[in-house]
Design an enzyme around this catalytic site. Structure first.
Site, PDB file in Angstrom:
ATOM      1  N   SER A 104      35.865  37.655  34.147  1.00 46.40           N
ATOM      2  CA  SER A 104      35.757  39.180  34.451  1.00 46.40           C
ATOM      3  C   SER A 104      34.213  39.341  34.947  1.00 46.40           C
ATOM      4  O   SER A 104      33.910  38.875  35.943  1.00 46.40           O
ATOM      5  CB  SER A 104      36.108  40.005  32.919  1.00 46.40           C
ATOM      6  OG  SER A 104      36.130  41.335  33.141  1.00 46.40           O
ATOM      7  N   ASP A 249      34.454  45.105  39.436  1.00 46.90           N
ATOM      8  CA  ASP A 249      34.004  43.709  38.849  1.00 46.90           C
ATOM      9  C   ASP A 249      35.045  42.653  39.447  1.00 46.90           C
ATOM     10  O   ASP A 249      35.845  42.826  40.358  1.00 46.90           O
ATOM     11  CB  ASP A 249      34.071  43.904  37.482  1.00 46.90           C
ATOM     12  CG  ASP A 249      35.557  43.604  36.897  1.00 46.90           C
ATOM     13  OD1 ASP A 249      36.405  44.250  37.777  1.00 46.90           O
ATOM     14  OD2 ASP A 249      35.687  43.432  35.563  1.00 46.90           O
ATOM     15  N   ASP A 251      37.272  40.829  38.966  1.00 46.20           N
ATOM     16  CA  ASP A 251      38.733  40.842  38.728  1.00 46.20           C
ATOM     17  C   ASP A 251      39.520  42.050  38.890  1.00 46.20           C
ATOM     18  O   ASP A 251      40.393  42.202  38.821  1.00 46.20           O
ATOM     19  CB  ASP A 251      39.303  40.101  37.497  1.00 46.20           C
ATOM     20  CG  ASP A 251      38.820  41.072  36.309  1.00 46.20           C
ATOM     21  OD1 ASP A 251      37.958  41.494  36.374  1.00 46.20           O
ATOM     22  OD2 ASP A 251      39.671  40.857  35.296  1.00 46.20           O
ATOM     23  N   ASP A 253      39.370  45.012  37.336  1.00 41.93           N
ATOM     24  CA  ASP A 253      40.089  46.028  36.392  1.00 41.93           C
ATOM     25  C   ASP A 253      38.834  46.952  35.942  1.00 41.93           C
ATOM     26  O   ASP A 253      39.402  47.963  35.275  1.00 41.93           O
ATOM     27  CB  ASP A 253      40.642  45.276  35.394  1.00 41.93           C
ATOM     28  CG  ASP A 253      39.543  44.313  34.620  1.00 41.93           C
ATOM     29  OD1 ASP A 253      38.416  44.325  34.780  1.00 41.93           O
ATOM     30  OD2 ASP A 253      40.004  43.839  33.365  1.00 41.93           O
TER      31      ASP A 253
END
Length: 463
Positions: A104, A249, A251, A253
């Site tokens: 993340s 970010d 990833d 999400d």
């Protein structure tokens, strides 16, 4: 070196000795525990995997895929992908689970395995504990040679994800295209650099200036989308050539916006704005976690709905959303969860809904931001010695403020009219995190300092 095993997965820094960092040994062991759990609980020997663009991703992905195959599980590899894309793919592929290989917002030296159930949602606390136990006890068995799992690559799921966003009932492509938006994006050289340009083009955004969109994992700045890490894109917007800045970010999400003048819309207000739009079209309930801004409650109640708070953590927010049948929810870190799409934080869905809202609003993003209540959140922590019982300290603080509205589903949250303080203990170190919010920055910080003094007083008195 660091290795953190938790109910939501395993994460750590690449390298070092087994058990001290995220080494190949740890990756294989943990993937084995998860694979065994999928086989035991779903009877479905198929798992979807996907990864962000961080440098270690390919190595980790190969280890995970081979391990799952060794257990007799068929692997569907989406390659460079996003967390919400994998979440969507799991039920579409009728898989028994999914693994997202991403740390993340953590820096480049980190990676992680984030685990999904067969609905494409994050596993529960109990399921996470079961998987950890299987991994620690080597409670898994590999398949014989003629029963090894297969390996299949599918490389168009981001395109399918984009199409999914366009088909959402409350995403208005025509309204977005009519505004002829000029947008600048920062995708921190991860997979947002693949997904966002595709999405914005499909939505009819007129011009997209790409910053850090090469998915090679060389993060140009700290990848957490906070104002102190986003000076480059803010400076570009300050020149007045664009309508909006969009940041995700690694990833994809988490989502935040920057106004046309370079000022920050506010990561906490991503969910607030999207929820306001959803509620204007479909009245209902909303959910965020205890540490998120009160502005969501204000907007919800203004629209005639009920707001509910959940414990911190995406799985807790999702469970509460299902419980109260929320039409929108998420977390104040820029995580939008829209049940009509799926129960996971999804920046692509958030972009489609926000741009629709902004297009129909007809004015600038800074003017839109000005329509919402203005709160300030202060984030602090107090470090304690290992001998101090944090639970006892929190209980005594709760007793001290027993005349105030208190929520203790996750630490202690104390409300003072439109202000609040939330105390949460760390699960890995003797720390109490202190979040406070007020309409005034000074007052929010004063509230935090007041609670820090209260905690110190409790500790001194109990010695």
């Amino acid at each position: 070196m660091a290795l953190i095993k938790s109910i939501s997965g395993i994460r750590g820094t690449i390298g070092g000795k087994p058990g001290e960092g995220l080494t190949p040994v740890d990756i294989v062991k943990f993937a084995s525990g998860y694979g065994a759990w999928v086989l035991e609980h779903t009877q479905n020997p198929k798992i979807v995997i996907g990864r962000d663009a961080r440098i270690s991703g390919e190595m980790v992905s190969k280890l995970v895929a081979a391990t799952l195959q060794g257990l007799g599980i068929d692997v569907i590899d989406l390659g460079l992908s996003t967390t919400p894309t994998v979440e969507l793919a799991v039920p579409l592929e009728k898989a028994g689970g999914g693994i997202i290989l991403t740390a993340s917002h953590n820096p480049v030296q980190w990676n992680a395995l984030k685990l999904l159930n067969d609905k494409g949602e994050f596993i529960s606390d109990a399921e996470g504990k079961d998987i950890l136990e299987k991994a620690e006890n080597d409670d898994f068995q590999f398949a014989e040679v003629r029963k090894l799992g297969s390996y299949t690559q599918i490389d168009d799921y981001i395109d399918r994800h984009v199409e999914h966003v366009l088909n959402l009932r409350l995403v208005d492509k025509e309204a977005i295209a009519a505004r002829k938006f000029k947008v600048v994006i920062d995708c921190v050289n991860s997979t947002g650099g693949i997904a966002l340009p595709k999405l914005l083009a499909a939505l009819g955004v007129e011009e997209v200036e790409e910053m850090y969109c090469t998915p090679d994992g060389n993060f140009p700045h700290n990848p957490e989308p906070l104002p102190e890490n986003l000076r480059d894109i803010s400076e570009k917007l300050r020149k007045g050539k664009y309508d909006l800045g969009i940041v995700v970010d690694p990833d994809v999400d988490r989502l935040c916006f920057i106004n046309e003048d370079g000022s920050f819309f506010g990561e906490e207000y991503t969910l607030v704005a999207v929820a306001d739009y959803i509620l204007s079209q479909e009245p209902g309930n909303t959910v965020s976690n205890l540490s998120s801004t009160r502005a969501l409650r204000d907007v919800t109640e203004k629209r005639g709905g009920n707001y509910e708070a959940a414990a911190v953590g995406e799985v807790n927010v999702v469970n509460k959303m299902k419980e109260v049948n929320a039409v929108i929810g998420g977390e104040g870190n820029g995580g939008v969860i829209y049940p009509e799409s799926h129960y996971g934080r999804d920046a692509l869905v958030g972009i489609g809904l926000f741009l629709t809202h902004l297009a129909r609003f007809g004015k600038t993003s800074s003017r839109l931001r000005a329509t919402y209540p203005n709160y300030y959140i202060s984030k602090n922590k107090i470090e304690l010695t290992p001998d101090i019982d944090v639970d006892v300290v929190l209980e005594q603080i709760k007793n001290k403020y027993k005349k105030q509205p208190i929520n203790d589903i996750d630490g202690v949250k104390i409300e003072f009219d439109k202000e609040w303080v939330h105390l949460r203990k760390s699960n890995t170190e003797p720390i109490i995190r202190i979040y406070s919010e007020s309409e005034s920055k000074v007052t929010a910080e004063h509230l935090a300092q007041k609670l820090i003094l209260d905690i110190k007083e409790v500790i001194t008195f109990s010695k």
